[in-house]
Scaffold this active site. Structure first.
Site, PDB file in Angstrom:
ATOM      1  N   ASP A 223     -28.349  -5.829 115.217  1.00  0.00           N
ATOM      2  CA  ASP A 223     -27.993  -4.837 114.206  1.00  0.00           C
ATOM      3  C   ASP A 223     -29.164  -3.888 113.970  1.00  0.00           C
ATOM      4  O   ASP A 223     -30.328  -4.310 113.950  1.00  0.00           O
ATOM      5  CB  ASP A 223     -27.667  -5.587 112.894  1.00  0.00           C
TER       6      ASP A 223
ATOM      7  N   GLU B  95     -27.457  -2.335 118.650  1.00  0.00           N
ATOM      8  CA  GLU B  95     -26.772  -1.253 117.942  1.00  0.00           C
ATOM      9  C   GLU B  95     -27.708  -0.056 117.832  1.00  0.00           C
ATOM     10  O   GLU B  95     -28.600  -0.016 116.974  1.00  0.00           O
ATOM     11  CB  GLU B  95     -26.332  -1.694 116.533  1.00  0.00           C
TER      12      GLU B  95
HETATM   13  C1  AAO Z   1     -25.239  -1.175 101.018  1.00  0.00           C
HETATM   14  C2  AAO Z   1     -24.839   0.021 100.164  1.00  0.00           C
HETATM   15  C3  AAO Z   1     -26.026   0.938  99.952  1.00  0.00           C
HETATM   16  C4  AAO Z   1     -27.167   0.159  99.318  1.00  0.00           C
HETATM   17  C5  AAO Z   1     -27.530  -1.018 100.201  1.00  0.00           C
HETATM   18  C6  AAO Z   1     -28.603  -1.915  99.590  1.00  0.00           C
HETATM   19  O1  AAO Z   1     -23.769   0.717 100.809  1.00  0.00           O
HETATM   20  O2  AAO Z   1     -25.632   2.003  99.101  1.00  0.00           O
HETATM   21  O3  AAO Z   1     -28.310   1.000  99.186  1.00  0.00           O
HETATM   22  O4  AAO Z   1     -26.367  -1.816 100.425  1.00  0.00           O
HETATM   23  O5  AAO Z   1     -28.100  -2.565  98.457  1.00  0.00           O
HETATM   24  C7  AAO Z   1     -23.813  -2.153 105.988  1.00  0.00           C
HETATM   25  C8  AAO Z   1     -23.104  -1.047 105.217  1.00  0.00           C
HETATM   26  C9  AAO Z   1     -24.036  -0.384 104.233  1.00  0.00           C
HETATM   27  C10 AAO Z   1     -24.679  -1.413 103.334  1.00  0.00           C
HETATM   28  C11 AAO Z   1     -25.459  -2.381 104.224  1.00  0.00           C
HETATM   29  C12 AAO Z   1     -26.158  -3.485 103.445  1.00  0.00           C
HETATM   30  O6  AAO Z   1     -22.588  -0.092 106.133  1.00  0.00           O
HETATM   31  O7  AAO Z   1     -23.255   0.525 103.439  1.00  0.00           O
HETATM   32  O8  AAO Z   1     -25.539  -0.807 102.377  1.00  0.00           O
HETATM   33  O9  AAO Z   1     -24.515  -3.026 105.121  1.00  0.00           O
HETATM   34  O10 AAO Z   1     -25.260  -4.187 102.684  1.00  0.00           O
HETATM   35  C13 AAO Z   1     -26.966   3.835 110.097  1.00  0.00           C
HETATM   36  C14 AAO Z   1     -27.732   2.821 110.941  1.00  0.00           C
HETATM   37  C15 AAO Z   1     -26.863   1.728 111.513  1.00  0.00           C
HETATM   38  C16 AAO Z   1     -25.934   1.140 110.449  1.00  0.00           C
HETATM   39  C17 AAO Z   1     -25.116   2.274 109.863  1.00  0.00           C
HETATM   40  C18 AAO Z   1     -24.161   1.793 108.784  1.00  0.00           C
HETATM   41  O11 AAO Z   1     -28.419   3.494 111.988  1.00  0.00           O
HETATM   42  O12 AAO Z   1     -27.724   0.720 111.986  1.00  0.00           O
HETATM   43  O13 AAO Z   1     -25.995   3.224 109.256  1.00  0.00           O
HETATM   44  N1  AAO Z   1     -25.083   0.080 110.994  1.00  0.00           N
HETATM   45  C19 AAO Z   1     -25.485  -1.341 110.857  1.00  0.00           C
HETATM   46  C20 AAO Z   1     -24.289  -2.233 110.530  1.00  0.00           C
HETATM   47  C21 AAO Z   1     -23.825  -1.952 109.121  1.00  0.00           C
HETATM   48  C22 AAO Z   1     -24.913  -2.333 108.126  1.00  0.00           C
HETATM   49  C23 AAO Z   1     -26.281  -2.084 108.622  1.00  0.00           C
HETATM   50  C24 AAO Z   1     -26.542  -1.599 109.881  1.00  0.00           C
HETATM   51  C25 AAO Z   1     -27.393  -2.567 107.790  1.00  0.00           C
HETATM   52  O14 AAO Z   1     -23.294  -2.052 111.483  1.00  0.00           O
HETATM   53  O15 AAO Z   1     -22.619  -2.624 108.806  1.00  0.00           O
HETATM   54  O16 AAO Z   1     -24.720  -1.576 106.908  1.00  0.00           O
HETATM   55  O17 AAO Z   1     -27.616  -3.928 108.192  1.00  0.00           O
HETATM   56  C26 AAO Z   1     -26.537   8.959 111.201  1.00  0.00           C
HETATM   57  C27 AAO Z   1     -27.447   8.119 112.065  1.00  0.00           C
HETATM   58  C28 AAO Z   1     -26.989   6.686 112.149  1.00  0.00           C
HETATM   59  C29 AAO Z   1     -26.781   6.121 110.761  1.00  0.00           C
HETATM   60  C30 AAO Z   1     -25.731   7.008 110.052  1.00  0.00           C
HETATM   61  C31 AAO Z   1     -25.341   6.486 108.674  1.00  0.00           C
HETATM   62  O18 AAO Z   1     -25.284   9.108 111.882  1.00  0.00           O
HETATM   63  O19 AAO Z   1     -27.454   8.642 113.369  1.00  0.00           O
HETATM   64  O20 AAO Z   1     -28.005   5.940 112.799  1.00  0.00           O
HETATM   65  O21 AAO Z   1     -26.276   4.799 110.898  1.00  0.00           O
HETATM   66  O22 AAO Z   1     -26.278   8.317 109.963  1.00  0.00           O
HETATM   67  O23 AAO Z   1     -26.253   6.839 107.722  1.00  0.00           O
HETATM   68  C32 AAO Z   1     -22.473  12.135 112.455  1.00  0.00           C
HETATM   69  C33 AAO Z   1     -23.748  12.134 113.282  1.00  0.00           C
HETATM   70  C34 AAO Z   1     -24.381  10.760 113.260  1.00  0.00           C
HETATM   71  C35 AAO Z   1     -24.691  10.413 111.858  1.00  0.00           C
HETATM   72  C36 AAO Z   1     -23.370  10.436 111.135  1.00  0.00           C
HETATM   73  C37 AAO Z   1     -23.489  10.102 109.682  1.00  0.00           C
HETATM   74  O24 AAO Z   1     -21.492  11.292 113.036  1.00  0.00           O
HETATM   75  O25 AAO Z   1     -23.428  12.497 114.587  1.00  0.00           O
HETATM   76  O26 AAO Z   1     -25.554  10.704 114.018  1.00  0.00           O
HETATM   77  O27 AAO Z   1     -22.768  11.712 111.186  1.00  0.00           O
HETATM   78  O28 AAO Z   1     -24.326  11.044 109.047  1.00  0.00           O
END
Ligand code: AAO
Length: 483
Positions: free
Chosen positions: A186, A222
């Site tokens: 992850d 990932e």
């Molecule tokens: C939760 C709450 C937060 C709080 C936190 C702490 O939602 O508000 O602050 O707890 O209390 C999952 C959930 C999160 C959650 C987290 C922990 O999705 O909401 O936070 O558990 O409970 C990035 C990462 C990628 C990640 C993805 C969700 O790079 O690694 O965000 N995925 C994994 C897991 C996921 C998990 C985590 C990681 C954490 O699969 O389930 O989170 O362990 C850009 C970047 C990406 C980035 C995205 C999202 O993407 O490139 O790397 O992903 O932003 O911020 C277009 C663009 C694309 C861009 C996208 C979004 O598509 O082309 O590049 O727009 O802007």
């Protein structure tokens, strides 16, 4: 007797249907994110599982003993288990003081995780290693920030430290010692490749009790790389496969509602497209647990919410030779943070299997949908055979074979497919596996059949309004051969 039959039915679904493995949710101790003010069915969001408290194997889904039991049963059935490993961070800084799902105490203000243990010297932000003004990642153009600052406030571990690396490696070794075959790493993009490499380098070969001598864990990382950012997937491909997010986006363009591409253009789909990584480096998937509910990235991907389109997209994925394919299996949800179906104590329910083989109790189980289930075996039968007999109507209909082993037709158009096509298959009467199941013992098909003549041609009909807008044939499901 009935109970025994049901038991065998449950454990005998994935292996016999050709599924090679299952990715499980993070198996380690996580934060209990209880939100008393939220709607009753979402008081415990799914994403608490991505906030580690320790590496003890006890979660809302079960105990260490239950995990070991599942892994053993699956290994015996020839189905591998891959764990989702969250090693980039611990829980959110907002967690405060509490205990996790295995009862370990933590205090985020002190950076203390007693169950590991970790303390402030093991994290990047308190050591001043993060360059952003608030300790958060906001600039994806800066690799130092992406890897040394907190993702969504999740406490970023300093994986350059030998002590931290060893703790993570010990966790991974514990997983392989119980028979787990590999890992989804992850948030790998938020870890330095050298740190991932150092951790993986500490792992021993998989145990010979279940694996061939010299086997290594299967690793896929990932890394979200849709272009336009500082970090690219290729920085990680020497360590294992990477999740190719462009893949699901590209395939969805042809099949989702309002998609802007035509399936007729996908004859050359693969590594050369849209800078996707070489097929040997890719983990291919249509949607995942994040982007099916608007988290993460990938744009508008097709999901189980549009079953017809989804069957088309997954059928195409499993038929087309690119990457190691991963099929999503979900639960239904109304709000994006809603946790899985669970009991009064928020312990995740087992999915009840209904008479027709589908799941009840709020579980979607896409992998049990007939077309998707039958495509798993189709892919195994297709093996390394090349794509042949490509046909399309220049629009949203296509068909192709994999050598002379398997044939598929896909219809996303406003008209039926009604054509005599070369299937590439040996002559015979084939079970249409989109509409029926094949019983190998009796050589019978529970649905319609398709006749392939001596030249390999068949009259192919695929209704555009059908719930199953695909046609699936392979040489493992022949009712009558050599006509
Ligand atoms: C939760 C709450 C937060 C709080 C936190 C702490 O939602 O508000 O602050 O707890 O209390 C999952 C959930 C999160 C959650 C987290 C922990 O999705 O909401 O936070 O558990 O409970 C990035 C990462 C990628 C990640 C993805 C969700 O790079 O690694 O965000 N995925 C994994 C897991 C996921 C998990 C985590 C990681 C954490 O699969 O389930 O989170 O362990 C850009 C970047 C990406 C980035 C995205 C999202 O993407 O490139 O790397 O992903 O932003 O911020 C277009 C663009 C694309 C861009 C996208 C979004 O598509 O082309 O590049 O727009 O802007």
């Amino acid at each position: 007797m009935k109970i025994l039959e049901l038991f065998y039915k449950l454990i005998r679904f994935l292996g016999p249907n050709g599924f090679g493995g299952v990715q499980i949710s993070p198996p380690n101790e996580h934060r209990i994110l209880y939100q008393p003010d939220w709607d009753p069915n979402v008081k415990r969001p799914w994403y608490e599982s991505y906030q580690p408290i320790s590496y003890k194997l006890e979660t809302r889904r079960g105990t260490r003993g239950e995990l070991i039991d599942m892994v053993e049963r699956c290994n015996k059935a020839g189905v591998r288990i891959y764990a989702d490993v969250v090693a980039n961070h611990m829980c959110g800084t907002d967690a405060g003081i509490g205990t996790g799902s295995a009862g370990s105490a933590y205090d985020t203000e002190q950076y203390s995780f007693s169950g590991v243990p970790f303390s402030s010297g093991d994290f990047n932000v308190p050591q001043g290693k993060c360059n952003s003004h608030d300790g958060q990642i906001s600039n994806y153009g800066d690799p130092d920030q992406v890897r040394n600052c907190d993702l969504f406030g999740l406490m970023d571990l300093d994986l350059s430290k030998e002590y931290v690396r060893q703790k993570v490696a010990d966790y991974l070794s514990d997983l392989t010692s119980i028979g787990i075959a590999g890992f989804r790493i992850d948030a790998a993009k938020h870890m330095w490749p050298a740190d991932v490499q150092a951790i993986l380098g500490k792992l021993k070969d998989l145990p010979t009790s279940y694996f061939n001598p010299g086997s290594r864990p299967f690793v896929y990382q990932e890394v979200i790389d849709l272009g336009g950012e500082a970090i690219s997937s290729t920085e990680y491909t020497h360590l294992g496969r990477v999740t190719e997010f462009r893949y699901g986006r590209n395939v969805s363009e042809a099949f989702r509602d309002g998609g802007s591409n035509h399936i007729s253009n996908y004859e050359t789909f693969g590594s050369g497209w849209d800078n996707m990584v070489p097929e040997g480096d890719a983990l291919a998937f249509i949607d995942n647990h994040d982007n099916q509910r608007g988290h993460g990235a990938g744009g508008k991907v097709v999901t189980h919410i549009d079953p017809q389109y989804y069957k088309l997209a997954v059928t195409y994925m499993l038929a087309w030779p690119y990457g190691v394919p991963r099929v999503m299996s979900s639960y239904d949800f109304v709000t994006h943070w809603q946790g899985p179906p669970s009991d009064g104590n928020y312990v995740t329910d087992d999915p009840p299997i209904l008479q027709d083989g589908s799941c009840g109790g709020g579980w979607v189980c896409e992998h049990r949908w007939r077309a998707i289930k039958n495509m798993a075996k189709w892919r195994n039968i297709a093996g390394n055979e090349p794509v042949k007999n490509w046909w399309s109507n220049g629009n949203q209909q296509a068909a192709f074979s994999r050598g002379s082993k398997a044939f598929v037709a896909l219809n996303r158009d406003d008209n039926p497919i009604s054509a005599k096509l070369n299937t590439g298959l040996p002559s015979g009467e084939y079970c249409d596996l989109a509409r029926g199941d094949f019983d190998d013992a009796s050589k019978t098909c529970s649905g319609p059949t398709v006749t392939v003549d001596k030249a390999g041609n068949a009259d192919i009909y695929v209704d555009n309004n059908s719930d199953e807008p695909v046609l699936i044939l392979h040489v493992g499901a022949i009712v009558k051969g050599w006509l």
